[in-house]
Enzyme design. Structure first.
Site, PDB file in Angstrom:
ATOM      1  CB  SER A  95     -40.132  -4.216  16.341  1.00 58.59           C
ATOM      2  OG  SER A  95     -40.390  -5.426  16.985  1.00 58.59           O
ATOM      3  CE  LYS A 170     -41.877  -5.394  19.725  1.00 56.44           C
ATOM      4  NZ  LYS A 170     -41.575  -6.469  20.651  1.00 56.44           N
ATOM      5  CE  LYS A 238     -35.948  -1.576  16.558  1.00 58.49           C
ATOM      6  NZ  LYS A 238     -37.008  -2.576  16.468  1.00 58.49           N
TER       7      LYS A 238
HETATM    8  P1  NAD Z   1     -30.368  -8.802  16.093  1.00 53.47           P
HETATM    9  O1  NAD Z   1     -29.619  -7.532  15.919  1.00 53.47           O
HETATM   10  O2  NAD Z   1     -29.846  -9.831  17.028  1.00 53.47           O
HETATM   11  O3  NAD Z   1     -30.553  -9.533  14.646  1.00 53.47           O
HETATM   12  C1  NAD Z   1     -30.783  -8.864  13.440  1.00 53.47           C
HETATM   13  C2  NAD Z   1     -30.117  -9.673  12.319  1.00 53.47           C
HETATM   14  O4  NAD Z   1     -30.397  -9.041  11.064  1.00 53.47           O
HETATM   15  C3  NAD Z   1     -28.587  -9.734  12.454  1.00 53.47           C
HETATM   16  O5  NAD Z   1     -28.140 -11.090  12.387  1.00 53.47           O
HETATM   17  C4  NAD Z   1     -28.098  -8.920  11.258  1.00 53.47           C
HETATM   18  O6  NAD Z   1     -26.846  -9.367  10.741  1.00 53.47           O
HETATM   19  C5  NAD Z   1     -29.233  -9.129  10.262  1.00 53.47           C
HETATM   20  N1  NAD Z   1     -29.271  -8.114   9.222  1.00 53.47           N
HETATM   21  C6  NAD Z   1     -29.181  -6.762   9.365  1.00 53.47           C
HETATM   22  N2  NAD Z   1     -29.246  -6.167   8.148  1.00 53.47           N
HETATM   23  C7  NAD Z   1     -29.382  -7.169   7.243  1.00 53.47           C
HETATM   24  C8  NAD Z   1     -29.493  -7.184   5.827  1.00 53.47           C
HETATM   25  N3  NAD Z   1     -29.465  -6.061   5.111  1.00 53.47           N
HETATM   26  N4  NAD Z   1     -29.616  -8.389   5.209  1.00 53.47           N
HETATM   27  C9  NAD Z   1     -29.652  -9.533   5.935  1.00 53.47           C
HETATM   28  N5  NAD Z   1     -29.523  -9.582   7.282  1.00 53.47           N
HETATM   29  C10 NAD Z   1     -29.395  -8.406   7.922  1.00 53.47           C
HETATM   30  O7  NAD Z   1     -31.860  -8.380  16.472  1.00 53.47           O
HETATM   31  P2  NAD Z   1     -32.984  -9.282  17.198  1.00 53.47           P
HETATM   32  O8  NAD Z   1     -32.867  -9.095  18.655  1.00 53.47           O
HETATM   33  O9  NAD Z   1     -33.019 -10.650  16.603  1.00 53.47           O
HETATM   34  O10 NAD Z   1     -34.295  -8.446  16.760  1.00 53.47           O
HETATM   35  C11 NAD Z   1     -34.832  -8.519  15.452  1.00 53.47           C
HETATM   36  C12 NAD Z   1     -36.147  -7.741  15.442  1.00 53.47           C
HETATM   37  O11 NAD Z   1     -37.036  -8.334  16.394  1.00 53.47           O
HETATM   38  C13 NAD Z   1     -35.978  -6.263  15.855  1.00 53.47           C
HETATM   39  O12 NAD Z   1     -36.863  -5.474  15.126  1.00 53.47           O
HETATM   40  C14 NAD Z   1     -36.341  -6.284  17.333  1.00 53.47           C
HETATM   41  O13 NAD Z   1     -36.817  -5.017  17.771  1.00 53.47           O
HETATM   42  C15 NAD Z   1     -37.422  -7.361  17.354  1.00 53.47           C
HETATM   43  N6  NAD Z   1     -37.590  -8.054  18.646  1.00 53.47           N
HETATM   44  C16 NAD Z   1     -36.510  -8.453  19.374  1.00 53.47           C
HETATM   45  C17 NAD Z   1     -36.722  -9.094  20.611  1.00 53.47           C
HETATM   46  C18 NAD Z   1     -35.559  -9.524  21.487  1.00 53.47           C
HETATM   47  O14 NAD Z   1     -35.791  -9.830  22.673  1.00 53.47           O
HETATM   48  N7  NAD Z   1     -34.329  -9.587  20.993  1.00 53.47           N
HETATM   49  C19 NAD Z   1     -38.018  -9.330  21.072  1.00 53.47           C
HETATM   50  C20 NAD Z   1     -39.091  -8.967  20.277  1.00 53.47           C
HETATM   51  C21 NAD Z   1     -38.868  -8.320  19.050  1.00 53.47           C
END
Ligand code: NAD
Length: 294
Positions: A95, A170, A238
């Site tokens: 997102s 989104k 964010k």
């Molecule tokens: P999270 O922080 O748990 O996971 C993000 C991952 O990306 C981490 O494992 C991190 O180490 C990795 N990362 C960061 N920078 C990186 C890089 N340069 N290279 C490789 N890996 C890298 O976040 P999440 O909750 O899984 O959310 C991910 C996306 O999905 C976000 O944009 C969030 O807004 C969206 N989202 C999350 C949810 C939820 O309920 N958690 C629901 C819908 C959408």
């Protein structure tokens, strides 16, 4: 059948595992080595770099926190664009701001690499079940190419419009969720302070007009005082930041979103940024001293 997956956090871990369970050879990478190891245990193939993923796969899914992370993984030094070619196709399911999706897609276009944005809603439970709601932005041709993955990851996938439209959708979703959580928090606080049995109030109203997916997901957590994420307050800040910036750019008044942003900021300043966004109810608890948890 090979596919790359970069970003193995709360959401990406389950999504990569579901692709693997469905028979794909999933080449995975995350900057956190332990996230790669955890995903390997579920049958995915761990890679030590983005270069290794691109060397194996034409189609690569990214699931990263925000625009700067996606820019770095796609366009940065050692990123996908450096090693990709005309066959490379990126599906960014993070997102991020719609403007950033468009900017990345335009820069990739110059190299003949296709990208679409396809953020999701549904949180960790639906990521694990493969029942996410997917909001896609891109060409019809790219959407059809991505559909075989969307069928595994989601219960629905809608092509909203051109690149960036998925993320506009989104942001809309995230504003509506935030306002719902705030309304739920305020309502349950009133019920508790007016002496009602809050659990009974929830049972009584969940099937009526006020009932919602947000209520069913968040009220039980509020009643237990359980704020394990789920979706972190930091990530919701964010999203609302991206929404407000899009609002400024389009001269869209968003007073409710602005108000809830301030409530989230109070909680972040108080050390709750890594808690679930359902912890928004703590804003009221701090003002009144009333905890609805039983
Ligand atoms: P999270 O922080 O748990 O996971 C993000 C991952 O990306 C981490 O494992 C991190 O180490 C990795 N990362 C960061 N920078 C990186 C890089 N340069 N290279 C490789 N890996 C890298 O976040 P999440 O909750 O899984 O959310 C991910 C996306 O999905 C976000 O944009 C969030 O807004 C969206 N989202 C999350 C949810 C939820 O309920 N958690 C629901 C819908 C959408």
């Amino acid at each position: 059948m090979k596919v790359g997956f970069i970003g193995l956090g709360i959401m990406g871990y389950h999504m990569a595992c579901n692709l693997s369970k469905s028979g794909y050879q999933v080449y995975v990478y995350d900057i956190m080595p332990e996230a790669v190891k955890r995903t390997e245990k579920s049958g995915c193939i761990g890679c030590a770099s983005i270069k290794e993923v691109v060397g194996q796969c034409d189609d690569i899914i990214t699931m990263l926190p925000n625009g700067p992370h996606v820019k770095s993984v796609v366009l940065g030094d050692g990123g996908i664009a450096e090693f990709g070619n005309r066959g490379t196709f990126i599906i960014d399911m993070s997102s991020i701001a719609p403007e950033v999706s468009r900017e990345i897609a335009e820069r990739l276009n110059q190299k003949g690499i296709h990208m679409m944005d396809a953020p999701v809603s549904g949180g960790e439970p639906k990521a694990a079940d493969g029942t996410l709601a997917i909001m896609a932005g891109g060409s019809r041709e790219d959407f059809e190419r991505a559909s075989k993955y969307f069928d595994i990851l989601g219960a629905s996938a809608i092509l909203v419009g051109n690149v960036g439209s998925g993320n506009t959708c989104k942001l809309t979703n995230q504003m509506i969720v935030a306002v719902n959580i705030a309304a739920l928090s305020e309502g349950l606080q009133l019920a508790a302070r007016a002496g009602a049995d809050v659990e009974k109030v929830y049972e009584a109203i969940k099937g009526g007009l006020a009932g919602s997916a947000v209520m069913n997901a968040k009220a039980p957590m509020m009643l237990e005082g359980n704020y394990k994420p789920g979706f972190k307050i930091d990530l919701h800040i964010k999203d609302l930041t991206n929404a407000m910036e899009t609002g400024y750019a389009t001269h869209t008044p968003m007073p409710l979103t602005a108000q809830i942003m301030q409530m989230f900021q109070v909680l972040k300043a108080d050390g709750c940024g890594q808690e679930d966004h359902g912890a928004l109810i703590k804003y009221y608890q701090k003002l009144t001293g009333t905890d609805v948890a039983q």
